[in-house]
Scaffold this motif. Structure first.
Motif, PDB file in Angstrom:
ATOM      1  N   VAL A   1       0.674  -1.310  -0.059  1.00 52.03           N
ATOM      2  CA  VAL A   1       0.115   0.032  -0.016  1.00 52.03           C
ATOM      3  C   VAL A   1       0.692   1.275  -0.148  1.00 52.03           C
TER       4      VAL A   1
ATOM      5  N   TYR B   1      -1.402   7.370   0.011  1.00 51.58           N
ATOM      6  CA  TYR B   1      -3.093   7.192  -0.233  1.00 51.58           C
ATOM      7  C   TYR B   1      -3.791   6.172   0.886  1.00 51.58           C
ATOM      8  N   GLY B   2      -3.010   5.473   1.644  1.00 57.06           N
ATOM      9  CA  GLY B   2      -3.640   4.522   2.532  1.00 57.06           C
ATOM     10  C   GLY B   2      -2.415   4.273   3.588  1.00 57.06           C
TER      11      GLY B   2
END
Length: 651
Positions: free
Chosen positions: A232, A236-237
Motif C-alpha cells: 500500500v 493514499y492509505g
C-alpha cells in the motif's frame, strides 16, 4: 549570534588554538553545547515550537491574485509566516526549483527571512525517480546502483547530489532511502531501494551518506523502520508490516542500524503500522474504525525502539504529515501532537498553507502544540531536547554560526558558483557511467543483441509515454551522429492506456527491429491454466496487455525484438516468451530539452552494442505464473559478449 555566518570555521579556529587533540575536541564540544544551552534558555515557547515545524510552500497565491502557482520567488507574505511562527525549516519541491539561478535567489530569500536561527532548507533529491531539481544532474537511482554493485557509485551519487544542493543554498537532503524492497508489489518504493538484500542496502546507503556529508550536506535515511515490504502506498492509505520483531531486526532495520552507527544526521519515519512493536489502537477520524498507530505516531517505535534500543540521538523528522495515511485518520492537529509525543523532533508538512487566507491551518497546529506543552501532554523537557538536537545539527553542518567570522558571499557570487556546479560536465560523465554499469541483461536467446542494423533499416520504438519514446529515439539518432552505428529510420508509438491496434500491427510488420519499453508498477496479468491469458484486452491492464501483444506479434513475424524494463525489474516476468530482455531501472525520458534520467539512453547504448551490460539483479524476480518460484535470482545477469552469467566479486 545574528552577526555570525558559519560554525565550521569558528570550530576550526578553536581547535587550532587548543592544539587539535582529543581533549581540545571535547573542550570545543563542551563550549558548543554551552552556547546552544544559552540560546535555548533565551528562547520563548513560540520560538521552540517553530523550530519543530517544517511546512512547504510548494504553491502560493498572493492576495488579490488568481489561483496558487509554483512558489519560485521570495515574497513578503511567506517571509511574514516564517518570522511569525519562528519556523525551523521549509521543504522545497519541483514547483519551487525550476532553474539554478532562480533557486539560489529563492533560498537566499528564505534565509533572509530567518536571520536569527537559520533555516533547514530541505528537499527530496534521492536521484532516480525521486528527483526534484529541474536542472542539474539526474542520477540513475538507488536500484541502478544496487545493480552495478559498486560502492564508489553510491559515494559519487551522494557527493554529486550534495555538492549541487549545497551550491543552491539547500542544506538538507531527504535521502538516501534505505528501505529493503523485498515486496515485488510495493507501489511506492521499488527502484527507490538499493536492493532486497539488507547487507547490500547497508553498504550502498552508508556510502551515499558519506558522499553527502563530505559536501557538508545533511543526510537523511528513510523510511524508519522500513517501507520496503508494503503493498500500500502511504500517500493514499495506511500500510501494515506484520512481521515479527526478529524478522524486522534481521531484515528491515539492519540498514537503519548501520546508518546510525555510521553517523547519519537525520532519520525520517514511515507512516506504516508495525504491530510487532506497537499494536496500540486509535479511532480513525475517517470512518470511526479502530486502526493501529503507525510508526510516525508511535512512542514505542520512535522513543522505545529508535532512541533507546538502537541508540539514535540525532534529529528525527516525520514523513509528510499531509499524506492520507496520516491526514485522513488523525487530522492535522492531533497528528502533529501525537508525532511530537512519539519522540520526533520535526513535524514535516504539518498543515497546508498556500496563501495568507490558509494561514489559519498553521496557526491551529502551532497552537495545538503549545497547548499540549502547557498542559504537560508534551513535556517541556522533551521540547528542549528536540530543539537542542536541531540546533546542534545546524551548528555541525555550518548552518547556525556561533562565532563571528567573515561575511556571507554576495548573492551574485553564489549564483555564479551554482551555475558552475549544477549539471557540470564532470557530474554528467559520472552519471552516465553509473547508468551504463547498471544495465542488466536477463535474456539474450539466439544472440539477439546487440542489434546491428544496416543503413536505413527501420527501428520501431514503443513505450508508454511520449517522453520515453523521445528518449529512445533521440538516443538512437545520437549514436548514429557519433558514428557508433549506421543511420536508421526510427518510427515510434506511445501506448499509454491503449489496446493493441491495427496501427501497431502495421508498424511492427514494417519494422526490421522492435524495442518495446515496459512500465508496470505492479504485476497483475490474468493467469489462466498456468499461462498469461492474452485474449483479455482489458484497458485497465494496458501496461501488461499492450507490450505482450507487441511481443507476441513480433515473435510471430520473426522480428528482432527486445523488451526493456523501464521501472521495477519485476515486470520482466511478464515476458518469458521474449528472446531478449534487459532492465534499466529508470523510466524518466526526454522532455523540456533534457534527458531527465540517463537510464534509457544507457539501455539504448547496450542494445546497439556501444556498451556491454555488466549489471546483475539486486532483487529476486518471481514468476507471475507461479509466484512462489523465482524466474530470475538475485545476482543474475548476462554478459552480452560471452553470453555467460556474470560472476559477482565477493559473492
Amino acid at each position: 549570534m545574528r552577526k555570525s555566518v558559519t560554525a565550521a570555521l569558528a570550530l576550526l579556529l578553536i581547535i587550532s588554538l587548543l592544539g587539535g587533540n582529543g581533549a581540545a575536541m571535547e573542550s570545543v564540544k563542551g563550549k558548543q553545547q554551552a552556547n546552544i544551552e544559552r540560546i535555548i534558555a533565551k528562547m520563548t515557547l513560540d520560538e521552540k515550537v517553530g523550530q519543530m515545524l517544517m511546512p512547504d510552500f510548494r504553491n502560493w497565491q498572493k492576495q488579490g491574485e488568481g489561483k496558487a502557482t509554483g512558489f519560485i520567488e521570495m515574497n513578503a507574505e511567506v517571509a511574514s509566516i516564517i518570522k511569525k511562527y519562528h519556523l525551523g525549516g521549509v521543504i522545497l519541491f519541483a514547483e519551487n526549483v525550476v532553474d539554478t539561478e532562480q533557486t539560489v535567489r529563492l533560498t537566499d530569500g528564505l534565509q533572509k527571512a530567518s536571520p536569527g536561527l537559520p533555516l533547514f532548507i530541505t528537499i527530496d533529491q534521492e536521484g532516480g525517480i525521486v528527483t526534484r531539481l529541474q536542472t542539474g544532474t539526474n542520477l540513475p537511482g538507488n536500484m541502478a546502483i544496487g545493480a552495478a554493485r559498486k560502492e564508489i557509485h553510491a559515494y559519487q551519487t551522494g557527493a554529486i547530489i550534495g555538492s549541487e544542493l549545497s551550491s543552491l543554498g539547500i542544506n538538507v537532503n531527504f535521502g538516501p532511502s534505505v528501505d529493503v524492497n523485498n515486496n515485488p508489489n510495493n507501489p511506492v518504493i521499488g527502484v527507490r531501494s538499493f536492493s532486497s538484500d539488507p547487507s547490500l542496502v547497508s553498504k550502498l546507503g552508508i556510502q551515499t551518506i558519506k558522499g553527502l556529508q563530505r559536501q557538508n550536506m545533511i543526510a537523511t535515511t528513510k523510511h524508519f523502520p522500513g517501507h520496503g515490504d508494503t503493498a500500500v502506498d502511504s500517500h493514499y492509505g495506511l500500510p501494515l508490516v506484520a512481521h515479527d520483531k526478529e524478522r524486522l531486526r534481521n531484515i528491515e532495520m539492519v540498514p537503519f542500524q548501520k546508518a546510525i552507527d555510521a553517523g547519519v544526521d537525520m532519520m525520517m519515519t514511515a507512516h506504516v503500522q508495525f504491530p510487532a512493536f506497537d499494536d496500540t489502537l486509535y479511532i480513525s477520524k475517517k470512518d470511526g474504525q479502530k486502526i493501529m498507530v503507525p510508526a510516525t505516531l508511535s512512542h514505542k517505535v520512535i522513543t522505545g525502539l529508535l532512541r533507546e534500543e538502537m541508540g539514535y540521538d540525532g534529529v528525527v523528522v516525520t514523513d509528510a504529515l499531509n499524506m492520507k495515511a496520516i491526514a485522513d485518520n488523525f487530522g492535522q492537529e492531533e497528528a502533529v501532537v501525537l508525532a511530537i509525543k512519539s519522540g520526533v523532533d520535526i513535524a514535516l508538512m504539518p498543515a497546508q498553507v498556500n496563501s495568507l487566507d490558509m494561514e489559519n491551518n498553521l496557526t491551529s497546529v502551532f497552537n495545538a502544540v503549545k497547548s499540549a506543552v502547557a498542559s504537560g501532554e508534551i513535556p517541556l523537557k522533551q521540547v528542549n531536547e528536540s530543539v537542542a538536537r536541531i540546533l546542534e545539527l545546524k551548528v555541525k553542518r555550518g548552518i547556525l554560526p556561533l562565532n563571528k567570522i567573515p561575511a556571507d558571499p554576495p548573492l551574485e557570487k553564489k549564483i555564479k558558483r551554482a551555475l558552475q556546479v549544477v549539471g557540470s560536465m564532470g557530474h554528467l560523465k559520472k552519471e552516465r557511467k553509473i547508468a551504463e554499469d547498471a544495465i542488466t541483461l536477463l535474456k539474450n536467446e539466439e544472440r539477439t543483441l546487440p542489434f546491428k542494423p544496416r543503413s536505413n533499416d527501420n527501428v520501431l520504438v514503443l513505450a508508454p509515454f511520449d517522453d520515453q519514446v523521445e528518449s529512445m529515439s533521440r538516443s538512437i539518432r545520437e549514436l548514429a551522429d557519433k558514428k557508433k552505428m549506421k543511420r536508421v529510420q526510427v518510427t515510434s508509438m506511445s501506448y499509454s492506456e491503449k489496446t493493441f491496434s491495427d496501427e501497431a500491427v502495421r508498424l511492427i510488420n514494417e519494422a526490421d527491429y522492435v524495442i518495446i519499453g515496459s512500465y508496470i508498477v505492479k504485476n497483475d496479468p490474468v493467469v489462466k491454466d498456468g499461462q498469461i491469458d492474452d485474449s483479455i484486452q482489458d484497458t485497465k491492464k494496458w501496461a501488461t496487455a499492450f507490450p505482450r501483444a507487441v511481443m507476441n506479434h513480433a515473435n510471430k513475424k520473426d522480428k528482432e525484438m527486445v523488451v526493456v524494463s523501464l521501472r521495477n525489474p519485476y515486470d520482466v516476468a511478464n515476458f518469458e516468451e521474449a528472446k531478449a530482455v534487459l532492465a534499466v531501472y529508470g523510466y524518466k525520458g526526454y522532455s523540456n530539452g533534457r534527458y531527465r534520467q540517463p537510464n534509457i539512453p544507457a539501455g539504448i547504448s547496450a542494445i546497439f552494442g556501444e556498451s556491454n551490460p555488466q549489471g546483475t539483479l539486486p532483487v529476486d524476480i518471481p514468476s507471475v505464473i507461479a509466484p512462489s518460484e523465482k524466474l530470475y535470482e538475485f545476482g543474475y545477469g548476462l554478459d552480452m559478449k560471452s553470453g555467460k552469467p556474470i560472476k559477482i566479486k565477493g559473492e
